[in-house]
Design a protein around this motif. Structure first.
Motif, short mmCIF file in Angstrom:
data_model
loop_
_atom_site.label_atom_id
_atom_site.label_comp_id
_atom_site.label_asym_id
_atom_site.label_seq_id
_atom_site.Cartn_x
_atom_site.Cartn_y
_atom_site.Cartn_z
N ALA A 1 -15.23 86.05 -122.10
CA ALA A 1 -15.05 84.77 -121.92
C ALA A 1 -15.39 84.19 -120.59
O ALA A 1 -15.94 82.90 -120.60
N THR B 1 -17.48 90.40 -125.67
CA THR B 1 -16.38 89.97 -126.25
C THR B 1 -16.43 90.73 -127.90
O THR B 1 -15.13 91.20 -128.30
N TRP C 1 -18.95 84.04 -120.46
CA TRP C 1 -19.47 82.75 -121.26
C TRP C 1 -19.00 81.31 -120.49
O TRP C 1 -19.84 80.56 -120.60
N ALA C 2 -17.90 81.16 -120.46
CA ALA C 2 -17.44 80.04 -119.55
C ALA C 2 -18.25 79.57 -118.30
O ALA C 2 -18.44 78.39 -118.00
N THR D 1 -12.68 91.64 -123.26
CA THR D 1 -12.63 90.33 -124.37
C THR D 1 -12.54 89.12 -123.05
O THR D 1 -13.28 88.18 -123.18
N ALA D 2 -11.68 89.41 -122.06
CA ALA D 2 -11.68 88.40 -121.10
C ALA D 2 -12.67 88.26 -120.30
O ALA D 2 -13.12 87.22 -119.87
N SER E 1 -22.25 87.76 -123.15
CA SER E 1 -21.18 87.23 -123.27
C SER E 1 -20.63 87.92 -124.89
O SER E 1 -19.58 88.19 -124.84
#
Length: 114
Positions: free
Chosen positions: A25, A42, A28-29, A21-22, A38
């Motif tokens: 993120a 996630t 995505w970021a 999940t990290a 992403s």
């Protein structure tokens, strides 16, 4: 029955899901990859966290992970490795191996008759 054993397999699966999940993120970021990547990172990370929490409950209740749960996790890892051989599905084999070890050990333990 609440077991005194530590929920190792569920903890590993939860950790793998959290890391996944990290990573989703971060992907995505940074906008480094497609949004689909992403999403999948996630989504499967959250699913792995949920599976890990469920396995923790089974480990606490029984003291080990049952055979059908281990078979399902192994099938998921096998399918993932067949589709994407060089992937994080390799890490799922570690909790499966630890779970099989605990399952075999608990099945071979003699039961005390009162």
């Amino acid at each position: 029955m609440d077991s005194k054993t530590r929920p190792i397999v569920g903890g590993m699966l939860t950790f793998i899901g959290t890391a996944h999940t990290a990573m989703g993120a971060v992907v995505w970021a940074t906008k480094d990859q497609d949004a689909e990547l992403s999403f999948w990172f996630t989504a499967f990370g959250v699913a792995a966290i949920a599976l890990g929490i469920a396995v923790i409950e089974v480990e606490r209740a029984r003291g080990y992970v049952t055979g059908p749960i281990l078979a399902a996790i192994a099938a998921l890892a096998g399918f993932g490795l067949a589709v994407e051989p060089v992937s994080g599905f390799l890490t799922v084999l570690v909790p499966v191996a630890v779970g099989i070890r605990g399952w075999v050990r608990r099945r071979n333990t003699p039961v005390a008759v009162a």
